[in-house]
Write a protein that holds these residues in place. Structure first.
Motif, PDB file in Angstrom:
ATOM      1  N   LYS A  62      39.024  63.078 -35.559  1.00  0.00           N
ATOM      2  CA  LYS A  62      38.921  61.513 -35.848  1.00  0.00           C
ATOM      3  C   LYS A  62      38.802  61.695 -37.514  1.00  0.00           C
ATOM      4  O   LYS A  62      39.315  60.875 -38.206  1.00  0.00           O
ATOM      5  N   LYS A  63      38.022  62.752 -38.107  1.00  0.00           N
ATOM      6  CA  LYS A  63      37.712  62.881 -39.444  1.00  0.00           C
ATOM      7  C   LYS A  63      38.994  63.087 -40.339  1.00  0.00           C
ATOM      8  O   LYS A  63      39.407  62.461 -41.140  1.00  0.00           O
ATOM      9  N   ILE A  64      39.687  64.210 -39.774  1.00  0.00           N
ATOM     10  CA  ILE A  64      41.067  64.594 -40.259  1.00  0.00           C
ATOM     11  C   ILE A  64      42.026  63.353 -40.165  1.00  0.00           C
ATOM     12  O   ILE A  64      42.624  63.252 -41.300  1.00  0.00           O
ATOM     13  N   GLU A  65      42.218  62.634 -39.127  1.00  0.00           N
ATOM     14  CA  GLU A  65      43.150  61.715 -39.173  1.00  0.00           C
ATOM     15  C   GLU A  65      42.998  60.491 -40.088  1.00  0.00           C
ATOM     16  O   GLU A  65      43.728  59.777 -40.617  1.00  0.00           O
ATOM     17  N   ILE A  66      41.681  60.265 -40.624  1.00  0.00           N
ATOM     18  CA  ILE A  66      41.162  59.458 -41.497  1.00  0.00           C
ATOM     19  C   ILE A  66      41.750  59.830 -43.026  1.00  0.00           C
ATOM     20  O   ILE A  66      42.097  59.178 -43.807  1.00  0.00           O
ATOM     21  N   GLU A  67      41.253  60.997 -43.156  1.00  0.00           N
ATOM     22  CA  GLU A  67      41.218  61.618 -44.618  1.00  0.00           C
ATOM     23  C   GLU A  67      42.520  62.062 -44.963  1.00  0.00           C
ATOM     24  O   GLU A  67      42.839  62.231 -46.252  1.00  0.00           O
ATOM     25  N   SER A 104      49.759  63.421 -32.657  1.00  0.00           N
ATOM     26  CA  SER A 104      49.081  64.725 -32.311  1.00  0.00           C
ATOM     27  C   SER A 104      48.917  65.153 -31.162  1.00  0.00           C
ATOM     28  O   SER A 104      48.983  64.468 -30.254  1.00  0.00           O
ATOM     29  N   PHE A 105      48.721  66.471 -31.280  1.00  0.00           N
ATOM     30  CA  PHE A 105      48.585  67.175 -29.998  1.00  0.00           C
ATOM     31  C   PHE A 105      47.170  67.810 -29.797  1.00  0.00           C
ATOM     32  O   PHE A 105      46.581  68.096 -30.708  1.00  0.00           O
ATOM     33  N   PHE A 106      46.562  68.027 -28.419  1.00  0.00           N
ATOM     34  CA  PHE A 106      45.299  68.169 -28.457  1.00  0.00           C
ATOM     35  C   PHE A 106      45.418  69.444 -27.434  1.00  0.00           C
ATOM     36  O   PHE A 106      45.860  69.006 -26.218  1.00  0.00           O
ATOM     37  N   SER A 114      39.083  70.592 -13.604  1.00  0.00           N
ATOM     38  CA  SER A 114      38.892  69.297 -13.369  1.00  0.00           C
ATOM     39  C   SER A 114      38.233  68.514 -14.619  1.00  0.00           C
ATOM     40  O   SER A 114      38.729  67.292 -14.857  1.00  0.00           O
ATOM     41  N   TYR A 115      37.148  69.195 -15.211  1.00  0.00           N
ATOM     42  CA  TYR A 115      36.600  68.541 -16.512  1.00  0.00           C
ATOM     43  C   TYR A 115      37.651  68.533 -17.344  1.00  0.00           C
ATOM     44  O   TYR A 115      37.526  67.314 -18.098  1.00  0.00           O
ATOM     45  N   VAL A 116      38.262  69.417 -17.780  1.00  0.00           N
ATOM     46  CA  VAL A 116      39.224  69.646 -19.107  1.00  0.00           C
ATOM     47  C   VAL A 116      40.395  68.467 -18.844  1.00  0.00           C
ATOM     48  O   VAL A 116      40.533  67.864 -19.639  1.00  0.00           O
ATOM     49  N   ARG A 117      40.873  68.316 -17.564  1.00  0.00           N
ATOM     50  CA  ARG A 117      41.767  67.316 -17.486  1.00  0.00           C
ATOM     51  C   ARG A 117      41.438  65.972 -17.572  1.00  0.00           C
ATOM     52  O   ARG A 117      41.942  65.172 -18.280  1.00  0.00           O
ATOM     53  N   SER A 118      40.258  65.881 -17.075  1.00  0.00           N
ATOM     54  CA  SER A 118      39.581  64.386 -17.248  1.00  0.00           C
ATOM     55  C   SER A 118      39.212  64.025 -18.686  1.00  0.00           C
ATOM     56  O   SER A 118      39.647  62.798 -19.152  1.00  0.00           O
ATOM     57  N   LYS A 119      38.926  65.167 -19.408  1.00  0.00           N
ATOM     58  CA  LYS A 119      38.763  64.954 -20.832  1.00  0.00           C
ATOM     59  C   LYS A 119      40.032  64.681 -21.787  1.00  0.00           C
ATOM     60  O   LYS A 119      39.941  63.734 -22.714  1.00  0.00           O
ATOM     61  N   LEU A 120      40.928  65.428 -21.399  1.00  0.00           N
ATOM     62  CA  LEU A 120      42.175  65.254 -22.072  1.00  0.00           C
ATOM     63  C   LEU A 120      43.041  64.095 -21.675  1.00  0.00           C
ATOM     64  O   LEU A 120      43.539  63.283 -22.490  1.00  0.00           O
ATOM     65  N   GLU A 121      42.779  63.342 -20.447  1.00  0.00           N
ATOM     66  CA  GLU A 121      43.190  62.315 -20.199  1.00  0.00           C
ATOM     67  C   GLU A 121      42.521  61.090 -20.937  1.00  0.00           C
ATOM     68  O   GLU A 121      42.929  60.027 -21.414  1.00  0.00           O
ATOM     69  N   ASP A 122      41.428  61.175 -21.070  1.00  0.00           N
ATOM     70  CA  ASP A 122      40.688  60.296 -22.006  1.00  0.00           C
ATOM     71  C   ASP A 122      40.900  60.405 -23.436  1.00  0.00           C
ATOM     72  O   ASP A 122      41.101  59.442 -24.259  1.00  0.00           O
ATOM     73  N   THR A 164      43.851  61.644 -24.641  1.00  0.00           N
ATOM     74  CA  THR A 164      45.130  60.862 -24.924  1.00  0.00           C
ATOM     75  C   THR A 164      45.179  59.429 -24.841  1.00  0.00           C
ATOM     76  O   THR A 164      46.182  58.754 -25.334  1.00  0.00           O
ATOM     77  N   ARG A 165      44.193  58.898 -23.906  1.00  0.00           N
ATOM     78  CA  ARG A 165      44.206  57.322 -23.761  1.00  0.00           C
ATOM     79  C   ARG A 165      43.520  56.540 -24.726  1.00  0.00           C
ATOM     80  O   ARG A 165      44.037  55.603 -25.363  1.00  0.00           O
ATOM     81  N   ARG A 166      42.486  57.165 -25.299  1.00  0.00           N
ATOM     82  CA  ARG A 166      41.729  56.447 -26.178  1.00  0.00           C
ATOM     83  C   ARG A 166      41.982  56.760 -27.825  1.00  0.00           C
ATOM     84  O   ARG A 166      41.999  55.853 -28.562  1.00  0.00           O
ATOM     85  N   LEU A 167      42.547  58.025 -27.838  1.00  0.00           N
ATOM     86  CA  LEU A 167      42.533  58.529 -29.475  1.00  0.00           C
ATOM     87  C   LEU A 167      43.961  58.542 -29.761  1.00  0.00           C
ATOM     88  O   LEU A 167      44.208  59.038 -30.795  1.00  0.00           O
TER      89      LEU A 167
END
Length: 435
Positions: free
Chosen positions: A176-181, A189-191, A204-212, A214-217
């Motif tokens: 978030k910081k880098i994309e602003i600066e 962007s890729f994560f 399962s945890y990593v998949r749910s975090k990546l879905e979030d 990609t959806r929000r950020l």
């Protein structure tokens, strides 16, 4: 062809960022010309390429030939060229002098510009040190030189994290910081979450975090790369670095300008931590699911089977066979009450035989489910398995569904009842955990 710059970023060292940079570079280099700029003082990519020099910056300062810090490796019809920018020693001091001495700064600009223009490169990968900050003159200078030469180049920033909750959250905040600066806005962007173990809960945890994410950020692709143990102590050269399958898929998306987005997942030949689970296996009889079960399950599981032909394949495991009487009944059921009664009786038989905390495997679900048309078939099977799982769930930690096709038929009916569903590849060996 448009120029593309892929900037590798990470909040800390040891996440596998440089290995991924090399793997991505090799994937792209099979058909294209790739320049991999190693800005990391550790110089892992340069070491893999066998570049012994002290780096372009040090060579310029000492009046030496900076081209000795560059090595070209051919792959297929393309090639990857690696350039070591910095040495492992005295780099901080030299960088400070660059930005205090206009002449030295201009010499670096001239040298770096020549390197960028030294061939008709299609892709530029910049492997940065951990936690770079665009408030730094050094970082801004490199970015400005590139954008002055290739003002229309697409820039993709790629963030790499481990599966640790702490690392993922810190990397998200860093992103978030880098994309602003950043002085140049990234096209996409890729994560990438690297070093993900073959563990159902971690996946399962990593998949749910990546879905979030990609959806929000606005991250276009979230990538899971599994833990490659052989790379932890890797001692080969750049030729020997494997092109990791999810990274190869990402490279194809980049080349094809495919911005449809989503997750890129790995395949696993086995999974950890499935002890004490209830595993439902569904699919065709000829897809080698016995091999998958053996890969998944350690210890001495209980196999619930209907076909005696599999006995030799599971000879070392405890088994409970579905009786001929049961097989007859499942075709004769006419009422949903009888369906539930049959399910509960089967559950009791299993618990009698199990007597411990081992895994139980239903092999195969489609040979155990009710087969008559007493009622709507999907509802009937759902009620049957809901009753079985409901009777057994207190004795098992989690319920896993292994399926040939998770998007239709009985698999789709059963998915709401399980904690994790696993889609098998057509060859029947590889395992892709899915929601």
């Amino acid at each position: 062809m448009d120029k593309t710059k892929i900037v590798m970023m990470g909040i800390k060292g040891g996440v596998g960022k440089s290995t991924i940079a090399v793997s991505l570079g090799k994937a792209l280099a099979r058909k294209h010309k790739v320049l991999l700029v190693d800005r990391d003082i550790i110089g892992y990519a340069s070491d893999l390429a066998g570049i012994p020099g002290d780096g372009v910056l040090s060579s310029i300062f000492n009046g030496e030939d900076y081209w000795r810090n560059i090595k070209e490796i051919n792959f297929g019809i393309g090639k990857i060229t690696v350039v070591r920018l910095f040495s492992k020693e005295n780099t901080e001091e030299l960088l400070k002098r660059v930005h205090k001495d206009d002449k030295f700064k201009e010499l670096f600009r001239e040298a770096y510009s020549k390197i960028l223009r030294s061939d008709e490169y299609n892709y530029f990968i910049v492997d940065n040190p951990p936690a770079i900050d665009y408030s730094s003159d050094v970082v801004k200078h490199e970015a400005e030189i590139f954008s002055d030469i290739f003002p229309s180049a697409k820039v993709y920033r790629t963030y790499v994290s481990t599966p640790s909750r702490y690392d993922i959250e810190n990397t998200v905040n860093y992103m978030k910081k880098i994309e602003i600066e950043a002085p140049v806005r990234s096209a996409y962007s890729f994560f990438i979450v690297n070093k993900v173990r073959a563990n159902v809960e971690e996946l399962s945890y990593v998949r749910s975090k990546l879905e979030d994410i990609t959806r929000r950020l606005g991250v276009i692709y979230g990538v899971i790369e599994k833990n490659e143990n052989e790379l932890e102590s890797f001692s080969g050269g750049i030729i020997d670095v494997p092109i990791l399958p999810p990274i190869e898929q990402l490279s194809n998306k980049i080349v094809e300008n495919d911005y449809s987005g989503g997750l890129i997942l790995p395949s696993y030949s086995s999974l950890e931590d499935v002890e004490g689970r209830l595993i439902l296996v569904y699919g065709k009889a000829d897809t080698k699911k016995t091999d998958i079960v053996k890969a998944l399950v350690k210890g001495n599981p209980l196999i619930v089977y209907t076909n005696e032909k599999i006995l030799d394949k599971f000879e070392k495991y405890r088994k409970i066979g579905i009786t001929e009487d049961y097989r007859t009944k499942r075709f004769e059921l006419r009422d949903i009450k009888d369906v539930l009664k049959l399910a509960r009786s089967l559950s009791k038989e299993i618990l009698k035989v199990r007597k411990d905390e081992s895994t139980a495997v239903f092999y195969r679900v489609n040979d155990i489910s009710p087969a008559s048309n007493c009622c709507e078939i999907g509802s009937q099977r759902y009620e049957f398995w809901n009753a079985i799982i409901g009777s057994l769930i207190g004795s098992f930690q989690k319920v896993i569904l292994i399926c040939d096709e998770t998007n239709e038929g009985e698999c789709e009916t059963l998915k709401p009842l399980v904690d994790t569903s696993i889609k098998t590849d057509p060859n029947g060996y590889m395992i892709n955990p899915v929601e």
